[in-house]
Motif scaffolding. Structure first.
Motif, PDB file in Angstrom:
ATOM      1  N   LEU A 197       1.042  -1.084   0.072  1.00 46.80           N
ATOM      2  CA  LEU A 197      -0.159   0.091   0.104  1.00 46.80           C
ATOM      3  C   LEU A 197       0.911   1.473   0.161  1.00 46.80           C
ATOM      4  O   LEU A 197       0.574   1.983  -1.124  1.00 46.80           O
ATOM      5  N   ALA A 198       1.569   0.826   0.607  1.00 53.10           N
ATOM      6  CA  ALA A 198       2.529   2.762   1.248  1.00 53.10           C
ATOM      7  C   ALA A 198       3.212   2.996  -0.542  1.00 53.10           C
ATOM      8  O   ALA A 198       4.070   3.664  -1.116  1.00 53.10           O
ATOM      9  N   LEU A 199       3.867   1.245  -1.036  1.00 53.79           N
ATOM     10  CA  LEU A 199       3.967   1.849  -2.520  1.00 53.79           C
ATOM     11  C   LEU A 199       3.163   3.109  -3.551  1.00 53.79           C
ATOM     12  O   LEU A 199       3.911   3.614  -4.309  1.00 53.79           O
ATOM     13  N   PHE A 200       2.275   3.361  -3.046  1.00 57.91           N
ATOM     14  CA  PHE A 200       1.324   3.751  -3.815  1.00 57.91           C
ATOM     15  C   PHE A 200       1.199   5.499  -2.806  1.00 57.91           C
ATOM     16  O   PHE A 200       0.380   6.224  -3.851  1.00 57.91           O
ATOM     17  N   LEU A 201       1.541   5.420  -1.948  1.00 54.88           N
ATOM     18  CA  LEU A 201       2.520   6.560  -1.452  1.00 54.88           C
ATOM     19  C   LEU A 201       2.982   7.923  -2.281  1.00 54.88           C
ATOM     20  O   LEU A 201       3.711   7.878  -2.986  1.00 54.88           O
ATOM     21  N   LYS A 202       2.334   9.862  -2.117  1.00 56.12           N
ATOM     22  CA  LYS A 202       2.937  10.544  -2.484  1.00 56.12           C
ATOM     23  C   LYS A 202       3.649  11.352  -1.796  1.00 56.12           C
ATOM     24  O   LYS A 202       3.035  11.855  -1.415  1.00 56.12           O
ATOM     25  N   ASP A 203       5.101  11.866  -2.338  1.00 51.43           N
ATOM     26  CA  ASP A 203       5.762  12.175  -1.701  1.00 51.43           C
ATOM     27  C   ASP A 203       4.882  13.602  -1.675  1.00 51.43           C
ATOM     28  O   ASP A 203       4.477  14.042  -2.335  1.00 51.43           O
ATOM     29  N   ALA A 204       4.914  14.446  -0.321  1.00 53.09           N
ATOM     30  CA  ALA A 204       4.832  16.164  -0.078  1.00 53.09           C
ATOM     31  C   ALA A 204       6.141  16.715  -0.313  1.00 53.09           C
ATOM     32  O   ALA A 204       6.663  16.845   0.691  1.00 53.09           O
ATOM     33  N   ARG A 205       6.384  17.529  -1.174  1.00 51.57           N
ATOM     34  CA  ARG A 205       7.594  18.643  -1.726  1.00 51.57           C
ATOM     35  C   ARG A 205       7.599  19.674  -0.666  1.00 51.57           C
ATOM     36  O   ARG A 205       6.346  19.743   0.056  1.00 51.57           O
ATOM     37  N   THR A 206       8.748  20.085  -0.509  1.00 51.58           N
ATOM     38  CA  THR A 206       9.027  20.714   0.315  1.00 51.58           C
ATOM     39  C   THR A 206       8.866  22.206   0.115  1.00 51.58           C
ATOM     40  O   THR A 206       8.393  22.233  -1.041  1.00 51.58           O
ATOM     41  N   THR A 207       7.740  22.234   0.818  1.00 54.75           N
ATOM     42  CA  THR A 207       7.066  23.811   0.482  1.00 54.75           C
ATOM     43  C   THR A 207       7.241  23.981   1.549  1.00 54.75           C
ATOM     44  O   THR A 207       6.863  23.913   3.024  1.00 54.75           O
ATOM     45  N   LYS A 208       6.751  25.298   2.268  1.00 56.23           N
ATOM     46  CA  LYS A 208       6.246  26.076   3.693  1.00 56.23           C
ATOM     47  C   LYS A 208       5.060  25.720   4.124  1.00 56.23           C
ATOM     48  O   LYS A 208       5.697  25.942   5.133  1.00 56.23           O
TER      49      LYS A 208
END
Length: 279
Positions: free
Chosen positions: A261-272
């Motif tokens: 299931l974790a393979l379908f996770l999308k990263d939250a990119r670095t933003t303020k």
């Protein structure tokens, strides 16, 4: 209630929130359900006291603290959740597989080491999932998102404990009975039965009664094993250990499901904004 609900349904349309909580539920099943059985192995199979068995879980606690402290700042700074979560889940899955190989002969040092590594994986997973869930929520729903982390984890843990204990109780009787039947043909077991000083004790008579009936002795009170000759107690311990090993194999499968299931996770990119929400 729509957006006024305690857990707004709209949040589940956010992939990061939905996938993180799906993994969260599965991890809860593996951690709280599976590891609740480890003290049983330590107390019954290894003969530790409740206090000593509790101390054997201390490496897991230290690993959880270390895992969270090490990965948390990095995830907040980079907004990358997936890699850490996969690493933690892979670590937990491997340790659960190692738990399925425990036996009466496994040293406490080995068990403690595996427990520590499992704790490290748990600490990484717990921290990353919380940060991912918080990063996926709008500012006004931060409280609901944070609460969902505990809510779904506890649901998984409750379901896992019920399932694993049911499987264990269903397997133990047959596994112990089979182990006793096989032990009857060994010279060590036969020698113990022929020794009046060993066989003519309340604990031994309890075991022999079950042996004649072709069943397992009543293990609701397993304290009689402490008073039983080691040669007679050995097959009971092996049968129980075999049942626990099967349950830990199921835990391995559950955690492997979380890994997929974790393979379908999308990263939250670095933003303020992401940093602010994760904090």
């Amino acid at each position: 209630m729509g957006d006024a609900a305690l857990l707004p349904p709209a949040m589940f349309r956010r992939p990061l929130f939905a996938v993180s909580n799906a993994v969260n539920t599965v991890v809860g099943m593996g951690v709280f359900g599976g590891l609740s059985l480890l003290p049983m192995h330590l107390q019954i199979v290894k003969g530790l006291s409740p206090g000593a068995a509790g101390l054997m879980l201390l490496p897991q606690t230290l690993g959880i603290i270390a895992g969270g402290r090490l990965c948390g700042p990095v995830v907040i700074r980079t907004g990358r959740h997936k890699g850490f979560l996969l690493l933690g889940l892979a670590c937990m899955t491997g340790c659960a597989l190692a738990f399925s190989r425990l036996s009466p002969d496994t040293s406490l040092w080995t068990t403690g080491l595996v427990t520590a590594v499992m704790g490290l994986g748990i600490g990484v997973c717990f921290q990353v999932m919380l940060l991912a869930i918080q990063a996926s929520a709008p500012p006004g729903a931060m409280g609901a998102a944070s609460a969902s982390y505990t809510f779904f984890r506890q649901i998984g843990g409750t379901a896992g404990t019920a399932v694993y204990l049911s499987v264990l109780f269903a397997l133990t009787g047959d596994r112990v009975a089979d182990a006793l039947h096989d032990a009857e043909r060994t010279p060590e077991f036969g020698a113990a039965l022929r020794d009046p000083a060993v066989a003519d004790t309340p604990a031994a008579r309890r075991l022999l009664s079950a042996l004649r009936d072709g069943t397992a002795p009543d293990l609701d009170d397993s304290s009689f094993l402490d008073r039983l000759d080691p040669r007679l107690a050995r097959p009971v311990l092996e049968g129980l250990s075999g049942a626990l090993d099967t349950v830990f194999l199921i835990v391995t499968g559950v955690l492997a499901t979380g890994l997929v299931l974790a393979l379908f996770l999308k990263d939250a990119r670095t933003t303020k904004d992401t940093k602010g929400k994760a904090a």
